[in-house]
Design a protein around this motif. Structure first.
Motif, short mmCIF file in Angstrom:
data_model
loop_
_atom_site.label_atom_id
_atom_site.label_comp_id
_atom_site.label_asym_id
_atom_site.label_seq_id
_atom_site.Cartn_x
_atom_site.Cartn_y
_atom_site.Cartn_z
N PHE A 36 -117.29 36.15 26.24
CA PHE A 36 -118.13 35.72 25.12
C PHE A 36 -118.48 34.26 25.32
CE2 PHE A 36 -118.17 34.42 20.43
CZ PHE A 36 -119.49 34.79 20.26
N ALA A 37 -119.77 33.97 25.41
CA ALA A 37 -120.25 32.60 25.59
C ALA A 37 -121.25 32.29 24.48
CB ALA A 37 -120.90 32.44 26.95
N PRO A 38 -120.75 31.95 23.28
CA PRO A 38 -121.67 31.71 22.17
C PRO A 38 -122.50 30.44 22.36
CG PRO A 38 -119.43 31.12 21.55
CD PRO A 38 -119.36 31.73 22.91
N PRO A 39 -123.79 30.52 22.08
CA PRO A 39 -124.63 29.32 22.24
C PRO A 39 -124.31 28.26 21.18
CG PRO A 39 -125.92 31.16 21.40
CD PRO A 39 -124.56 31.69 21.70
N ILE A 40 -124.27 27.01 21.62
CA ILE A 40 -124.03 25.89 20.71
C ILE A 40 -125.31 25.63 19.94
CG2 ILE A 40 -123.48 23.43 20.57
CD1 ILE A 40 -121.81 23.82 23.15
N THR A 41 -125.18 25.53 18.60
CA THR A 41 -126.35 25.30 17.75
C THR A 41 -126.40 23.87 17.21
OG1 THR A 41 -125.13 26.23 15.87
CG2 THR A 41 -126.56 27.73 17.09
N ALA A 42 -125.31 23.13 17.30
CA ALA A 42 -125.29 21.71 16.93
C ALA A 42 -124.14 21.06 17.68
CB ALA A 42 -125.11 21.52 15.42
N PRO A 43 -124.39 19.93 18.30
CA PRO A 43 -125.56 19.06 18.14
C PRO A 43 -126.79 19.62 18.86
CG PRO A 43 -124.11 18.17 19.83
CD PRO A 43 -123.41 19.37 19.23
N VAL A 44 -127.94 19.12 18.43
CA VAL A 44 -129.20 19.48 19.06
C VAL A 44 -129.77 18.26 19.78
CG1 VAL A 44 -129.70 21.29 17.37
CG2 VAL A 44 -130.56 18.98 16.98
N GLU A 45 -130.73 18.53 20.65
CA GLU A 45 -131.37 17.42 21.37
C GLU A 45 -131.97 16.44 20.37
OE1 GLU A 45 -134.63 16.76 24.94
OE2 GLU A 45 -134.03 18.77 24.37
N GLY A 46 -131.73 15.16 20.60
CA GLY A 46 -132.25 14.12 19.72
C GLY A 46 -131.25 13.65 18.67
N ASP A 47 -130.15 14.40 18.47
CA ASP A 47 -129.13 13.94 17.53
C ASP A 47 -128.52 12.63 18.02
OD1 ASP A 47 -129.41 16.03 15.78
OD2 ASP A 47 -127.50 16.99 16.25
N VAL A 48 -128.13 11.80 17.06
CA VAL A 48 -127.44 10.54 17.36
C VAL A 48 -126.10 10.57 16.65
CG1 VAL A 48 -127.49 8.03 17.19
CG2 VAL A 48 -129.62 9.29 17.61
N TRP A 49 -125.05 10.47 17.41
CA TRP A 49 -123.69 10.41 16.87
C TRP A 49 -123.20 8.97 17.00
CZ3 TRP A 49 -120.13 15.02 18.58
CH2 TRP A 49 -120.68 16.23 18.12
N VAL A 50 -122.49 8.51 15.96
CA VAL A 50 -121.95 7.16 15.95
C VAL A 50 -120.44 7.24 16.14
CG1 VAL A 50 -121.70 5.03 14.61
CG2 VAL A 50 -123.83 6.36 14.46
N VAL A 51 -119.93 6.38 17.03
CA VAL A 51 -118.50 6.34 17.32
C VAL A 51 -117.69 6.25 16.03
CG1 VAL A 51 -116.67 4.94 18.39
CG2 VAL A 51 -118.82 5.34 19.63
N GLY A 52 -116.67 7.07 15.92
CA GLY A 52 -115.78 7.07 14.76
C GLY A 52 -116.19 8.02 13.64
N GLN A 53 -117.44 8.50 13.64
CA GLN A 53 -117.88 9.44 12.62
C GLN A 53 -117.24 10.82 12.82
OE1 GLN A 53 -122.17 9.76 12.97
NE2 GLN A 53 -122.51 8.20 11.40
N GLN A 54 -117.22 11.58 11.73
CA GLN A 54 -116.85 12.99 11.80
C GLN A 54 -118.14 13.78 11.91
OE1 GLN A 54 -113.45 14.18 11.63
NE2 GLN A 54 -113.27 12.00 12.06
N ARG A 55 -118.23 14.68 12.88
CA ARG A 55 -119.43 15.50 13.07
C ARG A 55 -119.02 16.96 13.25
NH1 ARG A 55 -124.26 12.41 13.71
NH2 ARG A 55 -125.14 14.49 13.48
N ASN A 56 -119.89 17.86 12.81
CA ASN A 56 -119.65 19.28 12.99
C ASN A 56 -120.29 19.78 14.27
OD1 ASN A 56 -118.07 20.06 10.75
ND2 ASN A 56 -119.87 19.92 9.43
N VAL A 57 -119.52 20.50 15.04
CA VAL A 57 -120.03 21.21 16.20
C VAL A 57 -120.12 22.66 15.75
CG1 VAL A 57 -119.61 21.89 18.60
CG2 VAL A 57 -118.88 19.63 17.78
N THR A 58 -121.28 23.30 15.96
CA THR A 58 -121.45 24.69 15.54
C THR A 58 -121.95 25.54 16.70
OG1 THR A 58 -123.71 24.31 14.76
CG2 THR A 58 -121.94 24.02 13.15
N TRP A 59 -121.65 26.83 16.62
CA TRP A 59 -122.09 27.77 17.63
C TRP A 59 -122.31 29.13 16.97
CZ3 TRP A 59 -117.51 25.24 17.39
CH2 TRP A 59 -116.36 25.98 17.15
N ASP A 60 -123.14 29.94 17.60
CA ASP A 60 -123.55 31.23 17.04
C ASP A 60 -122.56 32.33 17.46
OD1 ASP A 60 -124.82 33.49 16.12
OD2 ASP A 60 -126.60 33.25 17.37
#
Length: 133
Positions: A36-60
Motif C-alpha cells: 500500500f503506497a497512499p499518495p501524500i495530499t499535504a504538503p502540496v507544491e508551493g506550501d511554506v513551512w516555518v521552523v518550529g510550527q506544527q503542520r499536518n501531513v495527510t495522505w489518501d
C-alpha cells in the motif's frame, strides 16, 4: 535380497508416504498481503513551512487493501534528491490518513519533500521550509 523392481517400488511408496505426512490435512490458505503506497495530499507544491510550527501531513487511504504488508508508518524529510536522517513521525498506523509533525530546524530551502514509509516510500511534492514567517 531385494530385486531392482522391488527396490524402486519400495522407494516410490516411501517417498509418497513421506510427502503425505509432511503436508497437513487442513492447510489453510493465507490471505494475500498487498503493498500500500497512499499518495501524500499535504504538503502540496508551493506550501511554506516555518521552523518550529506544527503542520499536518495527510495522505489518501481511500484505496487501502484489506491486508497490508506493513501498516506501521514513518515520515522522513527529503532535501533535493537525498533522503535525510530527519525522522518527523514514526510508529503510527498508515491507515489514519494524517499526523501532526513539528517542522524541524533546517537550512532554508524550497526543495524539501516528505517520504511516507509503510509498505513503500512515496514522496510529497516539493515545498519550502524557512526559519522565519
Amino acid at each position: 535380497m531385494f530385486s531392482f523392481n522391488k527396490l524402486v517400488t519400495f522407494t516410490t511408496i516411501l517417498a509418497a508416504s513421506s510427502a503425505a505426512f509432511a503436508t497437513p490435512a487442513n492447510v489453510k490458505k493465507r490471505a494475500a498481503l498487498d503493498v500500500f503506497a497512499p499518495p501524500i495530499t499535504a504538503p502540496v507544491e508551493g506550501d511554506v513551512w516555518v521552523v518550529g510550527q506544527q503542520r499536518n501531513v495527510t495522505w489518501d487511504t481511500s484505496n487501502a487493501p484489506t491486508q497490508i504488508t506493513n501498516p506501521i508508518g514513518q515520515i522522513i524529510l527529503r532535501k533535493g534528491e537525498e533522503t535525510t536522517n530527519i525522522l518527523l513521525a514514526s510508529c503510527f498506523n498508515i491507515l489514519i490518513g494524517s499526523i501532526e509533525v513539528t517542522v524541524p530546524e533546517v537550512v532554508d530551502g524550497d526543495d524539501y519533500a516528505l517520504v511516507l514509509f509503510g509498505d513503500s516510500g512515496n514522496f510529497s511534492p516539493d515545498f519550502t521550509i524557512t526559519s522565519s514567517a
